[in-house]
Enzyme design. Structure first.
Site, PDB file in Angstrom:
ATOM      1  CE1 TYR A   1      -3.530   2.636   0.419  1.00  0.00           C
ATOM      2  CE2 TYR A   1      -2.658   3.061   2.621  1.00  0.00           C
ATOM      3  CZ  TYR A   1      -3.519   3.397   1.577  1.00  0.00           C
ATOM      4  OH  TYR A   1      -4.338   4.488   1.692  1.00  0.00           O
TER       5      TYR A   1
ATOM      6  CB  SER B   1      -6.839  11.355   4.354  1.00  0.00           C
ATOM      7  OG  SER B   1      -7.787  10.662   3.570  1.00  0.00           O
TER       8      SER B   1
ATOM      9  CE1 TYR C   1      -9.453  10.972  -2.212  1.00  0.00           C
ATOM     10  CE2 TYR C   1      -9.184  10.577   0.138  1.00  0.00           C
ATOM     11  CZ  TYR C   1      -8.651  10.652  -1.124  1.00  0.00           C
ATOM     12  OH  TYR C   1      -7.318  10.410  -1.337  1.00  0.00           O
TER      13      TYR C   1
ATOM     14  CB  THR D   1      -8.909  14.959  -3.079  1.00  0.00           C
ATOM     15  OG1 THR D   1      -7.898  15.207  -2.108  1.00  0.00           O
ATOM     16  CG2 THR D   1      -8.356  13.991  -4.104  1.00  0.00           C
TER      17      THR D   1
ATOM     18  CE  LYS E   1      -3.394  15.182  -2.123  1.00  0.00           C
ATOM     19  NZ  LYS E   1      -3.664  14.048  -3.028  1.00  0.00           N
TER      20      LYS E   1
ATOM     21  CG  HIS F   1      -4.048  10.302  -5.337  1.00  0.00           C
ATOM     22  ND1 HIS F   1      -5.004  11.259  -5.086  1.00  0.00           N
ATOM     23  CD2 HIS F   1      -4.269   9.318  -4.438  1.00  0.00           C
ATOM     24  CE1 HIS F   1      -5.771  10.857  -4.088  1.00  0.00           C
ATOM     25  NE2 HIS F   1      -5.343   9.672  -3.677  1.00  0.00           N
TER      26      HIS F   1
END
Length: 376
Positions: free
Chosen positions: A41, A124, A148, A174, A227, A251
């Site tokens: 990841y 985030s 998001y 984003t 972003k 990203h």
């Protein structure tokens, strides 16, 4: 929540910080502490991972033009951003599912480490323990919040209000995740993170348009960051909407494959913005010299992504703090060797096109590292 941590690995960092003297040592320790899924990841990207490698290539294709016989006995790496003094022009970039790297709730550990040091942290919206608890964990830290979009206008406005109420210094939208990419390291192992299984509302991100930017700007005074800007055309549209911060990002190569490296994009954005907004950039930045290159090229803040994950996985909050100390040491030494005493003295005259000497990879900034980059 602790799916990535092997139970025996609870690292304590001594008061002398002797365990970590080089940045690559965090990477090595993280590899020991993490299982393969969590490791991939961090180090992986989309499809052929070309964009990720281009991030490093773009940085390595820049050389320095140092000046000499200047008094650099005192070098100050601090800057003022968001009305606050920062020890470095560095933000720990938003990373989803940080909790898989630290059993204490990684977002809180990261913001505490950043706050103790004097750097910014962007949370985030898909990283635990969430907006309010992270604010409680480090109320005095310079905190930014990234969203998001997983709902309608009511959802977006609720998130903005909560960020304002919890004293986040800016709100970030984003915009480069309209479709979730093919992360082939995960697909090859048939691995799906728990946070992906919990994810809902993806169609709202697919339908995201400039009208949402206008909605936020019309109704809220909190500084807005966009972003995922990768072209001068979109930077110009952001300026038309009154956006205060343009965030140049691909990203980390984890969305669109075969994109340009972030440092190849940055000059185009700087030329388009012409000082009418501030500029953030991330994508492969993990050394002090990387930070200097970005600021000299016109960025105002540099986002640190994978390096923060390695430090967190290696030693939690203390690892994040120590990683920032080592970055600061690299920055101060390099600024002095360039012949300047602060970031304010830098400009693009200190940069020159060059040929990269290392094959670009997620690890090419760490030539002493003995980890095979593509093994899984």
């Amino acid at each position: 929540m602790n799916e990535a941590i092997r139970p025996a690995q609870n690292v304590e960092l001594g008061a002398s910080n002797e365990e970590f003297q080089n940045l690559h040592e965090f990477v090595r320790k993280a590899r020991v502490n993490l299982n393969q899924n969590a490791w991939d990841y961090i180090v992986g990207a989309a499809e052929t991972e070309t964009t990720m490698r281009r991030n490093r290539m773009a940085l390595d294709e820049i050389a320095f033009r140092p000046r000499v016989l200047r008094n650099v006995a005192e070098v100050d790496a601090s800057v003022e951003r968001f009305g606050r003094k920062m020890r470095l022009p560095v933000m720990l970039a938003p990373v989803g599912a940080l909790e898989i790297f630290d059993p204490q709730g990684a977002a809180a550990s990261v913001v505490r480490g950043a706050g103790r040091f004097g750097a910014a942290h962007m949370l985030s919206s898909v990283s635990e323990p969430g907006l309010e608890k992270v604010a409680e964990a480090a109320p005095d830290a310079l905190r930014l919040f990234q969203l998001y979009v997983r709902g309608d206008d009511v959802f977006v406005e609720d998130c903005v209000r909560r960020a304002v109420a919890n004293n986040y210094a800016a709100f970030c939208l984003t915009v480069d995740t309209a479709h979730y990419s093919r992360r082939e390291r995960d697909i090859a192992k048939r691995y799906v993170r728990a946070s992906r299984n919990r994810a809902t509302g993806g169609d709202f991100q697919k339908g995201l348009e400039w009208r949402t930017v206008k909605l936020i700007k019309d109704k809220y005074k909190i500084p807005l960051i966009i972003k995922g800007i990768a072209t001068s055309e979109d930077a110009a549209i952001a300026l038309e909407h009154g956006v205060e911060w343009i965030y140049v990002s691909n990203h980390g190569g984890r969305q669109l494959d075969h994109g340009r490296g972030a440092m190849h994009v940055l000059p185009e954005i700087v030329d388009a913005v012409k000082g009418r907004a501030k500029i953030m950039v991330d994508g492969g930045f993990c050394r002090g010299s990387d930070i200097i290159k970005a600021i000299a090229a016109g960025a105002d803040i540099v986002g640190i992504g994978r390096m923060q994950c390695w430090a967190l996985a290696a030693a939690g909050e203390n690892g994040v703090h120590r990683m920032l100390e080592l970055l600061e040491d690299e920055v101060i030494r390099s600024l002095g060797l360039l012949g300047v005493t602060s970031f304010a003295e830098l400009n693009k005259s200190y940069l020159h096109p060059a040929t990269a000497t290392n094959a670009p990879s997620v690890f090419s900034a760490f030539p002493l590292l003995d980890i095979e980059p593509y093994r899984y």
